[in-house]
Design an enzyme around this catalytic site. Sequence first.
Site, mmCIF file in Angstrom:
data_model
loop_
_atom_site.group_PDB
_atom_site.id
_atom_site.type_symbol
_atom_site.label_atom_id
_atom_site.label_comp_id
_atom_site.label_asym_id
_atom_site.label_seq_id
_atom_site.Cartn_x
_atom_site.Cartn_y
_atom_site.Cartn_z
ATOM 1 N N ASP A 75 -4.588 -6.037 -7.756
ATOM 2 C CA ASP A 75 -4.850 -5.316 -6.513
ATOM 3 C C ASP A 75 -5.071 -3.838 -6.853
ATOM 4 O OD1 ASP A 75 -5.190 -4.894 -3.788
ATOM 5 O OD2 ASP A 75 -3.330 -5.879 -3.211
ATOM 6 N N HIS A 129 0.829 -1.202 0.000
ATOM 7 C CA HIS A 129 0.000 0.000 0.000
ATOM 8 C C HIS A 129 0.868 1.257 0.000
ATOM 9 C CE1 HIS A 129 -2.716 -3.077 1.702
ATOM 10 N NE2 HIS A 129 -3.677 -2.382 1.130
#
Length: 353
Positions: free
Chosen positions: A267, A197
Amino acid sequence: MVAASGASLSNPELAPRAVIFGCAGLTLAREERDFFAATRPLGFILFARNVDSPAQVRDLVGQLRDSVGRADAPVLIDQEGGRVQRLRPPHWRAAPPGARFGELAERNPEAAVRAARLNARLIASELADLGITVDCAPVADVPVPGAHDVIGDRAYGTTVARVVPLARATAQGLLDGGVLPIVKHVPGHGRARADSHKELPVVEASHAVLSATDFAAFKALNDLPWAMTAHVRYDDIDAAAPASTSPRVIRDIVRGEIGFDGVLVCDDLSMKALGGTFAERATATLAAGCDVVLHCSGTLAEMHEIAAVVPPLSSAAAARVARAEALRQRSGAGPFDVAEAGRELARLLAGVV
């Protein structure tokens, strides 16, 4: 009028684009509705910002599907249990993390498999009640010592032998309740020493080591209907790009060595592991071989940029999506006693078999 998705998937003029988008809030803004109607994303994903009460979530799911005119457009959510669950008390159950089932498996493997399947069936019951048809679970990553905690207790264990049966049971429990599982993060996030992230994790393990561990878990689960890629770079395979944007990883490892032939979604494009503009990220991901790109933030300006470059689903991707949806529709079981399942799960987790 809301159409069935089968017809639109097979009609190029109506075909949805190869993207799943989020939205900003608890209801669909008019600007969002108009954008989705014009761009025809394949589906949508919900986050905590989109969740208040059961009635509100049901209404939002309906608004999203109405915006694209497809009654069974996929609606996704991350409902793993533990720290990754968007539906939380008081309206929904607090499900345990994956590691809890791994701990039980150390004492009683059969009870752990039963518990994982029951837990997933309970999650599916909650999701199906809201109209949510896809869960971003199970996690099949195999963590190693020193790895970043971004996976941590989300994993079922630290060996392929421990992870695979519990991931399989979770996937089956979701399917039992008419919800499609997305196995993640293929071909493996367990060795990452950084949070994708926030930055790009780099894995230096050899191809041979990865094949025997990380990749092996996903190979054992290669028949599942959806999978999500890892924004991780594997230097022994492709030192130039993370898996999500690497044709070598997607073609040779995910589709080849692992043998996965289901719907492959990347993702979140918003994660900082990826570089470049949103248009560049989306283009690179699809060029690498992913079927669908995922954008989660609900930021309309970013979605406009992505929609400008994302094409309709390819014929191969459309066939995979249709095959997955057919599996979902025929897999849903009959009557299910939620209260009794909850009691049995509690007994299993307490070691009272």
